[in-house]
Design a protein around this motif. Structure first.
Motif, PDB file in Angstrom:
ATOM      1  N   LYS A 124       0.828  -1.211   0.000  1.00 40.45           N
ATOM      2  CA  LYS A 124       0.000   0.000   0.000  1.00 40.45           C
ATOM      3  C   LYS A 124       0.860   1.258   0.000  1.00 40.45           C
ATOM      4  CE  LYS A 124      -3.469   0.415   2.719  1.00 40.45           C
ATOM      5  NZ  LYS A 124      -4.368   0.414   3.891  1.00 40.45           N
ATOM      6  N   GLN A 125       1.912   1.256   0.818  1.00 37.89           N
ATOM      7  CA  GLN A 125       2.801   2.421   0.880  1.00 37.89           C
ATOM      8  C   GLN A 125       3.516   2.630  -0.456  1.00 37.89           C
ATOM      9  OE1 GLN A 125       5.162   1.227   4.239  1.00 37.89           O
ATOM     10  NE2 GLN A 125       3.784   2.205   5.717  1.00 37.89           N
ATOM     11  N   THR A 126       3.929   1.549  -1.082  1.00 42.88           N
ATOM     12  CA  THR A 126       4.605   1.642  -2.377  1.00 42.88           C
ATOM     13  C   THR A 126       3.667   2.199  -3.436  1.00 42.88           C
ATOM     14  OG1 THR A 126       6.039  -0.207  -1.789  1.00 42.88           O
ATOM     15  CG2 THR A 126       5.853   0.316  -4.135  1.00 42.88           C
ATOM     16  N   ILE A 127       2.454   1.726  -3.446  1.00 46.54           N
ATOM     17  CA  ILE A 127       1.458   2.223  -4.406  1.00 46.54           C
ATOM     18  C   ILE A 127       1.200   3.707  -4.178  1.00 46.54           C
ATOM     19  CG2 ILE A 127      -0.994   2.099  -5.065  1.00 46.54           C
ATOM     20  CD1 ILE A 127      -0.735  -0.989  -4.498  1.00 46.54           C
ATOM     21  N   GLU A 128       1.036   4.095  -2.918  1.00 45.71           N
ATOM     22  CA  GLU A 128       0.800   5.504  -2.609  1.00 45.71           C
ATOM     23  C   GLU A 128       1.978   6.368  -3.057  1.00 45.71           C
ATOM     24  OE1 GLU A 128       0.008   5.409   1.584  1.00 45.71           O
ATOM     25  OE2 GLU A 128      -1.977   4.510   1.293  1.00 45.71           O
ATOM     26  N   GLU A 129       3.199   5.892  -2.830  1.00 46.33           N
ATOM     27  CA  GLU A 129       4.385   6.641  -3.243  1.00 46.33           C
ATOM     28  C   GLU A 129       4.461   6.748  -4.761  1.00 46.33           C
ATOM     29  OE1 GLU A 129       8.035   8.765  -3.063  1.00 46.33           O
ATOM     30  OE2 GLU A 129       6.350   8.529  -1.701  1.00 46.33           O
ATOM     31  N   GLN A 130       4.171   5.654  -5.460  1.00 47.02           N
ATOM     32  CA  GLN A 130       4.186   5.682  -6.923  1.00 47.02           C
ATOM     33  C   GLN A 130       3.124   6.626  -7.467  1.00 47.02           C
ATOM     34  OE1 GLN A 130       6.465   4.284  -9.001  1.00 47.02           O
ATOM     35  NE2 GLN A 130       7.528   3.858  -7.092  1.00 47.02           N
ATOM     36  N   GLU A 131       1.962   6.643  -6.845  1.00 44.90           N
ATOM     37  CA  GLU A 131       0.909   7.566  -7.274  1.00 44.90           C
ATOM     38  C   GLU A 131       1.326   9.008  -7.037  1.00 44.90           C
ATOM     39  OE1 GLU A 131      -2.446   6.072  -5.070  1.00 44.90           O
ATOM     40  OE2 GLU A 131      -2.958   4.629  -6.644  1.00 44.90           O
ATOM     41  N   ARG A 132       1.974   9.275  -5.898  1.00 46.54           N
ATOM     42  CA  ARG A 132       2.450  10.624  -5.594  1.00 46.54           C
ATOM     43  C   ARG A 132       3.498  11.062  -6.612  1.00 46.54           C
ATOM     44  NH1 ARG A 132       6.493  13.143  -3.811  1.00 46.54           N
ATOM     45  NH2 ARG A 132       7.755  11.353  -3.223  1.00 46.54           N
ATOM     46  N   LYS A 135       1.860  11.737  -9.996  1.00 48.04           N
ATOM     47  CA  LYS A 135       1.138  13.008  -9.962  1.00 48.04           C
ATOM     48  C   LYS A 135       2.117  14.189 -10.058  1.00 48.04           C
ATOM     49  CE  LYS A 135      -2.321  15.452  -7.268  1.00 48.04           C
ATOM     50  NZ  LYS A 135      -3.158  15.454  -6.054  1.00 48.04           N
TER      51      LYS A 135
END
Length: 140
Positions: A124-132, A135
């Motif tokens: 989840k943290q990796t996905i959030e970082e990749q999305e950030r 963006k």
């Protein structure tokens, strides 16, 4: 052939990696010998490893319906869901697994689900970082 002998055949097929044949055998056993959480759990493993995630999920869900304390079925559901990429649902199922395993005193299963939950958190943290990062890149 007795039900126990048929179960032995199904387990042997599974052990040989012949998951589709093993799953078909488990379905025949369930039809002939009756439903049990253990039989549905074994069917779920075979369907999952044969590549049929929806059928594996259905079998695991039937296993926990028949035996709500079957921690191993919750563990398999959580693992299968995570490997299938549904992070949110996998997190819920891992938490369910931890609770059930704790309630029934299955420390090994509980530990496995805790480790899975830790992997889910990292994912989840990796996905959030990749999305950030994506963006920010798109904003440039």
């Amino acid at each position: 052939m007795t039900c126990e002998q048929a179960e032995g055949v199904a387990d042997q097929l599974k052990g040989e990696g012949r998951f589709e044949e093993a799953a078909d055998t488990w379905e025949n056993i369930i039809a002939a010998c009756g439903e049990s959480a253990g039989r549905f759990s074994a069917l779920g493993v075979c369907r999952w490893h044969a590549g049929d995630v929806p059928a594996g999920e259905a079998a695991f869900l039937r296993a926990v319906e028949l035996d709500p304390e079957r921690a191993s079925a919750y563990a398999n559901l959580a693992s299968m869901t995570f490997m299938d990429g549904n992070i949110g649902k996998a997190e819920e199922r891992a938490k369910d697994c931890i609770k059930v395993a704790e309630d029934v005193g299955m420390d090994g299963v509980k530990g496995g689900c805790e480790r899975l939950l830790a992997k889910i958190t990292v994912a989840k943290q990796t996905i959030e970082e990749q999305e950030r990062l994506l963006k920010a890149h798109l904003a440039e």
